[in-house]
Motif scaffolding. Structure first.
Motif, PDB file in Angstrom:
ATOM      1  N   PHE A  80       0.799  -1.251   0.143  1.00 29.20           N
ATOM      2  CA  PHE A  80       0.072   0.141  -0.034  1.00 29.20           C
ATOM      3  C   PHE A  80       0.787   1.329   0.032  1.00 29.20           C
ATOM      4  O   PHE A  80       0.394   2.219  -0.699  1.00 29.20           O
ATOM      5  CB  PHE A  80      -1.022   0.028   1.209  1.00 29.20           C
ATOM      6  CG  PHE A  80      -1.876   1.140   1.229  1.00 29.20           C
ATOM      7  CD1 PHE A  80      -2.879   0.933   0.489  1.00 29.20           C
ATOM      8  CD2 PHE A  80      -1.842   2.278   2.218  1.00 29.20           C
ATOM      9  CE1 PHE A  80      -3.840   2.361   0.379  1.00 29.20           C
ATOM     10  CE2 PHE A  80      -2.780   3.105   2.353  1.00 29.20           C
ATOM     11  CZ  PHE A  80      -3.697   3.298   1.392  1.00 29.20           C
ATOM     12  N   LEU A  81       2.250   1.260   0.785  1.00 31.48           N
ATOM     13  CA  LEU A  81       2.924   2.431   0.828  1.00 31.48           C
ATOM     14  C   LEU A  81       3.909   2.562  -0.225  1.00 31.48           C
ATOM     15  O   LEU A  81       4.531   3.535  -0.580  1.00 31.48           O
ATOM     16  CB  LEU A  81       3.777   2.305   2.238  1.00 31.48           C
ATOM     17  CG  LEU A  81       2.732   2.223   3.428  1.00 31.48           C
ATOM     18  CD1 LEU A  81       3.679   2.117   4.661  1.00 31.48           C
ATOM     19  CD2 LEU A  81       1.943   3.361   3.591  1.00 31.48           C
ATOM     20  N   ARG A  82       4.048   1.490  -1.005  1.00 33.72           N
ATOM     21  CA  ARG A  82       5.007   1.535  -2.049  1.00 33.72           C
ATOM     22  C   ARG A  82       5.253   2.542  -3.105  1.00 33.72           C
ATOM     23  O   ARG A  82       4.087   3.003  -3.566  1.00 33.72           O
ATOM     24  CB  ARG A  82       5.257   0.162  -2.791  1.00 33.72           C
ATOM     25  CG  ARG A  82       6.396  -0.283  -3.322  1.00 33.72           C
ATOM     26  CD  ARG A  82       6.451  -1.700  -3.968  1.00 33.72           C
ATOM     27  NE  ARG A  82       6.235  -2.682  -3.336  1.00 33.72           N
ATOM     28  CZ  ARG A  82       6.913  -3.169  -2.242  1.00 33.72           C
ATOM     29  NH1 ARG A  82       8.287  -2.956  -2.290  1.00 33.72           N
ATOM     30  NH2 ARG A  82       6.586  -4.155  -1.618  1.00 33.72           N
ATOM     31  N   ASP A  83       6.405   3.342  -2.945  1.00 37.54           N
ATOM     32  CA  ASP A  83       6.707   4.436  -4.051  1.00 37.54           C
ATOM     33  C   ASP A  83       5.647   5.670  -3.896  1.00 37.54           C
ATOM     34  O   ASP A  83       5.791   6.474  -4.466  1.00 37.54           O
ATOM     35  CB  ASP A  83       6.224   3.898  -5.563  1.00 37.54           C
ATOM     36  CG  ASP A  83       7.200   2.769  -5.996  1.00 37.54           C
ATOM     37  OD1 ASP A  83       8.329   2.772  -5.555  1.00 37.54           O
ATOM     38  OD2 ASP A  83       6.801   1.934  -6.850  1.00 37.54           O
ATOM     39  N   ALA A  84       4.875   5.759  -2.445  1.00 36.43           N
ATOM     40  CA  ALA A  84       4.097   6.660  -2.509  1.00 36.43           C
ATOM     41  C   ALA A  84       4.975   7.825  -1.805  1.00 36.43           C
ATOM     42  O   ALA A  84       5.773   7.637  -0.998  1.00 36.43           O
ATOM     43  CB  ALA A  84       2.769   6.303  -1.717  1.00 36.43           C
ATOM     44  N   GLU A  85       4.467   9.096  -1.545  1.00 36.66           N
ATOM     45  CA  GLU A  85       4.950   9.995  -0.476  1.00 36.66           C
ATOM     46  C   GLU A  85       3.984   9.981   0.687  1.00 36.66           C
ATOM     47  O   GLU A  85       2.874  10.074   0.398  1.00 36.66           O
ATOM     48  CB  GLU A  85       4.987  11.419  -1.231  1.00 36.66           C
ATOM     49  CG  GLU A  85       5.497  12.562  -0.284  1.00 36.66           C
ATOM     50  CD  GLU A  85       5.447  13.897  -1.207  1.00 36.66           C
ATOM     51  OE1 GLU A  85       6.326  14.494  -1.412  1.00 36.66           O
ATOM     52  OE2 GLU A  85       4.299  14.140  -1.443  1.00 36.66           O
ATOM     53  N   LEU A  86       4.597   9.844   1.805  1.00 37.83           N
ATOM     54  CA  LEU A  86       3.912   9.623   3.058  1.00 37.83           C
ATOM     55  C   LEU A  86       3.932  11.316   3.671  1.00 37.83           C
ATOM     56  O   LEU A  86       4.676  11.764   3.556  1.00 37.83           O
ATOM     57  CB  LEU A  86       4.647   8.634   3.950  1.00 37.83           C
ATOM     58  CG  LEU A  86       4.883   7.267   3.484  1.00 37.83           C
ATOM     59  CD1 LEU A  86       5.596   6.319   4.541  1.00 37.83           C
ATOM     60  CD2 LEU A  86       3.861   6.726   2.684  1.00 37.83           C
ATOM     61  N   ILE A  87       2.436  11.181   4.096  1.00 41.85           N
ATOM     62  CA  ILE A  87       2.283  12.435   5.010  1.00 41.85           C
ATOM     63  C   ILE A  87       2.022  12.148   6.378  1.00 41.85           C
ATOM     64  O   ILE A  87       0.914  11.362   6.602  1.00 41.85           O
ATOM     65  CB  ILE A  87       1.255  13.289   4.189  1.00 41.85           C
ATOM     66  CG1 ILE A  87       1.716  13.761   2.921  1.00 41.85           C
ATOM     67  CG2 ILE A  87       0.881  14.736   5.167  1.00 41.85           C
ATOM     68  CD1 ILE A  87       0.494  14.402   2.121  1.00 41.85           C
ATOM     69  N   ILE A  88       2.876  12.571   7.313  1.00 43.72           N
ATOM     70  CA  ILE A  88       2.674  12.052   8.571  1.00 43.72           C
ATOM     71  C   ILE A  88       2.905  12.994   9.740  1.00 43.72           C
ATOM     72  O   ILE A  88       3.719  13.921   9.481  1.00 43.72           O
ATOM     73  CB  ILE A  88       3.696  10.852   9.236  1.00 43.72           C
ATOM     74  CG1 ILE A  88       3.745   9.663   7.953  1.00 43.72           C
ATOM     75  CG2 ILE A  88       3.345  10.276  10.271  1.00 43.72           C
ATOM     76  CD1 ILE A  88       4.772   8.540   8.078  1.00 43.72           C
ATOM     77  N   HIS A  89       2.214  12.997  10.768  1.00 41.27           N
ATOM     78  CA  HIS A  89       2.310  14.319  11.813  1.00 41.27           C
ATOM     79  C   HIS A  89       3.181  13.677  12.781  1.00 41.27           C
ATOM     80  O   HIS A  89       2.789  12.425  13.433  1.00 41.27           O
ATOM     81  CB  HIS A  89       0.949  14.671  12.360  1.00 41.27           C
ATOM     82  CG  HIS A  89       1.291  15.929  13.115  1.00 41.27           C
ATOM     83  ND1 HIS A  89       1.475  17.285  12.466  1.00 41.27           N
ATOM     84  CD2 HIS A  89       0.965  16.360  14.593  1.00 41.27           C
ATOM     85  CE1 HIS A  89       1.164  18.177  13.313  1.00 41.27           C
ATOM     86  NE2 HIS A  89       1.187  17.739  14.572  1.00 41.27           N
ATOM     87  N   ASN A  90       4.298  14.143  13.001  1.00 38.60           N
ATOM     88  CA  ASN A  90       5.391  13.569  14.006  1.00 38.60           C
ATOM     89  C   ASN A  90       5.888  12.384  13.274  1.00 38.60           C
ATOM     90  O   ASN A  90       6.022  11.387  13.764  1.00 38.60           O
ATOM     91  CB  ASN A  90       5.226  13.329  15.315  1.00 38.60           C
ATOM     92  CG  ASN A  90       6.218  12.949  16.157  1.00 38.60           C
ATOM     93  OD1 ASN A  90       7.347  13.340  15.929  1.00 38.60           O
ATOM     94  ND2 ASN A  90       5.902  12.261  17.569  1.00 38.60           N
ATOM     95  N   ALA A  91       6.704  12.480  12.054  1.00 39.93           N
ATOM     96  CA  ALA A  91       6.797  11.319  11.212  1.00 39.93           C
ATOM     97  C   ALA A  91       7.853  10.346  11.856  1.00 39.93           C
ATOM     98  O   ALA A  91       7.831   9.205  11.674  1.00 39.93           O
ATOM     99  CB  ALA A  91       7.375  11.785   9.797  1.00 39.93           C
TER     100      ALA A  91
END
Length: 240
Positions: A80-91
């Motif tokens: 699901f995460l592969r090749d995506a840009e992740l947006i996380i609060h307190n990554a």
């Protein structure tokens, strides 16, 4: 680019002390719009949950009985995460836990799996130095309804963070476009030079200026202060 708004809930604060992920949520966004595609999982941690952590997210070990362990869902999360840009609060918190869980099952770390990681907490601290920048505080600052959030839950936090991220990045949409121009008689690879006519400058009329001021007023309200464009519009101080 495909983006994933991501959040996790855990048994405690430190994966190096054996704490585990118990909830994972990710919402897919493409072109600044949620696509409706998401992944939401509850995960049995194979260990106890710290009481302080349970008071925050409200998830008990009894609730997680019968849920899959991380090894059973690791590939699903990685795909699901592969090749995506992740947006996380307190990554660093979520990425640290994901890296620890992926390492247990032989999967690569997040930075190798994904295209990029955006930490909205770090960006909020740059935008609003000296102010509270928790997810709750940012929702209040941008007047985002969080009435459904009584406890920290990964899925509802992702939904709120998607709205916060869009507010924080307003005006940053790319203006770059790839344009294929079909010029009659032109050969492939030919360097074409076009004569540019002088640009016509059309000043804003009174209605447009009023609309601009109303937009700045809305920005002032959102940041509970004076937006940066007010400072740019203010006349420079004169000497003497």
């Amino acid at each position: 680019m495909r983006q994933i708004i991501l959040d996790t809930e855990t048994t405690g604060l430190d994966p190096q002390q054996g704490h585990r992920i118990i909830e994972f949520a990710g919402l897919e966004m493409v072109g600044r719009k949620l696509t409706g595609k998401h992944l939401h999982l509850y995960i049995h941690p194979e260990r106890a949950i710290d009481p302080d952590a349970q008071r925050v997210h409200g998830i008990s070990l009894e609730f997680l009985e019968g849920k899959p362990v991380f090894a059973k869902v690791a590939s699903e999360i990685a795909d699901f995460l592969r090749d995506a840009e992740l947006i996380i609060h307190n990554a660093p918190f979520d990425v640290g836990f994901l890296n620890a869980e992926f390492a247990k099952v032989g999967l690569p770390p997040v930075r190798e799996l994904c295209a990029n990681v955006i930490d909205t907490l770090a960006e909020a601290r740059d935008m609003f130095p000296g102010k509270r920048n928790s997810l709750d505080a940012l929702c209040d600052r941008f007047e985002i309804d969080r009435s459904n959030r009584t406890l920290h839950g990964a899925l509802v936090d992702c939904e709120l963070l998607s709205e916060v991220y869009l507010w924080m990045t307003r005006g940053q949409e790319s203006l770059a476009m790839d344009i294929d121009v079909d010029v009659p008689g032109a050969q492939a690879g030919q360097d074409l030079t076009f004569e540019r006519k002088p640009l016509m400058v059309k000043p804003a009329d009174e209605a447009e200026l009023a609309e601009h001021q109303a937009y700045l007023d809305a920005l002032d309200k959102a940041v509970k202060g004076s937006c940066i464009w007010r400072a740019r519009e203010a006349p420079a101080p004169t000497e003497g």
